[in-house]
Design an enzyme around this catalytic site. Sequence first.
Site, mmCIF file in Angstrom:
data_model
loop_
_atom_site.group_PDB
_atom_site.id
_atom_site.type_symbol
_atom_site.label_atom_id
_atom_site.label_comp_id
_atom_site.label_asym_id
_atom_site.label_seq_id
_atom_site.Cartn_x
_atom_site.Cartn_y
_atom_site.Cartn_z
ATOM 1 C CG LEU A 60 -56.816 -13.776 5.401
ATOM 2 C CD1 LEU A 60 -57.427 -14.943 4.644
ATOM 3 C CD2 LEU A 60 -57.881 -13.035 6.186
ATOM 4 C CG ASP A 90 -45.384 -17.695 7.573
ATOM 5 O OD1 ASP A 90 -46.509 -17.213 7.357
ATOM 6 O OD2 ASP A 90 -44.557 -17.927 6.670
ATOM 7 C CG ASP A 101 -44.048 -28.083 5.566
ATOM 8 O OD1 ASP A 101 -45.225 -27.676 5.529
ATOM 9 O OD2 ASP A 101 -43.565 -28.849 4.698
ATOM 10 C CG ASN A 135 -54.385 -18.241 7.303
ATOM 11 O OD1 ASN A 135 -55.405 -17.909 6.727
ATOM 12 N ND2 ASN A 135 -53.210 -17.687 7.023
ATOM 13 C CE1 TYR A 139 -56.666 -21.836 -1.721
ATOM 14 C CE2 TYR A 139 -58.674 -21.221 -2.896
ATOM 15 C CZ TYR A 139 -57.797 -21.033 -1.845
ATOM 16 O OH TYR A 139 -58.053 -20.062 -0.916
ATOM 17 C CE LYS A 183 -58.131 -22.852 1.240
ATOM 18 N NZ LYS A 183 -57.516 -22.698 2.576
ATOM 19 C CB THR A 221 -53.493 -11.913 1.362
ATOM 20 O OG1 THR A 221 -53.885 -13.040 0.549
ATOM 21 C CG2 THR A 221 -54.562 -11.648 2.418
#
Length: 317
Positions: free
Chosen positions: A19, A38, A75, A102, A174, A178, A208
């Site tokens: 993404l 990244d 990071d 992201n 997770y 979120k 992904t």
Amino acid sequence: MSLPLEGRSAVVTGAGRGLGRAEALELARLGAAVVVNDFGQPGRDGSGAASATPAEEVAAGIRAAGGRAVAHTGDVADHQQARELVELAVAEFGQLDILVNNAGILRDRMVFSMSEDEWDSVIRVHLKGHFNTTHFAAAHWRARSKAADAPVYGRIVNTSSEAFLAGSAGQPNYAAAKGGIVGLTTSTALALAKYGVTANVICPRARTRMTADVFAGFQEPADDGSEDRLDPLAPEHVAPLVGYLASPAAAHVNGQLLVVHGGMVAVVERPRVAAKFDTKQDAFTYDELDALLTPHYADRPAGETFAAAEVLGLKHE
């Protein structure tokens, strides 16, 4: 004709793959200069040695297409490295205009089996990572606004998940992270509006590295010989919404939650009261609540939870 994001600069985290990569490429296509962030760990659980290669390859691809881009391999969950990321955008492009958060990892396990580290690591990367970059970007925009005595241009696009909306039994860490990102986004939207900054959050569905198991049963369209046929779960279905939310056209879109996948965008309203009960006494008693609430839930199957994805018609069969 100028591009929508011409003269703007953006940071996209987790942009070496999936993404984030699609979003970085879309922002560049719309004219933005991009810092491609990244950390480069090969494992979707955040394991393995960090590598500069994914971020550098995406940045190189943007430059080869005529755009402007630099790589950052820090990071985002590290406070100082998140500061350096924002500072890099300012140093390279003069200022920061757009932040797309992201970056994330997965460490799935049922709540009764999850370790403290599995909980902490996911909360750290997703929720703290979003906070860190938002904090430094917000400070940058506030300082610029005060110096100019006028609003500036700022856009934040955060990444939540349908795991927050409808629950995900094997992802308590997770789903919680979120959900926290949604709260962070709405708070940020209120705090920064007067400086000219918007903050919105998306719940994307895409095939992904992170979702390889989740969408293992979803088949790509049969090859009919058409080169234009796109996988309904391709990240490229999500990227245009990010580009729009980052643009001047979305100036009045703030504090919003949108679900996006496969040619569909759904605007999610804030929770609304489904039923309301008032006590006929000074305070509720157990018996009164039993008489009111038990019939209200009587027709629901045992163990059924609030299923927002089904209500929205977004449940995958």
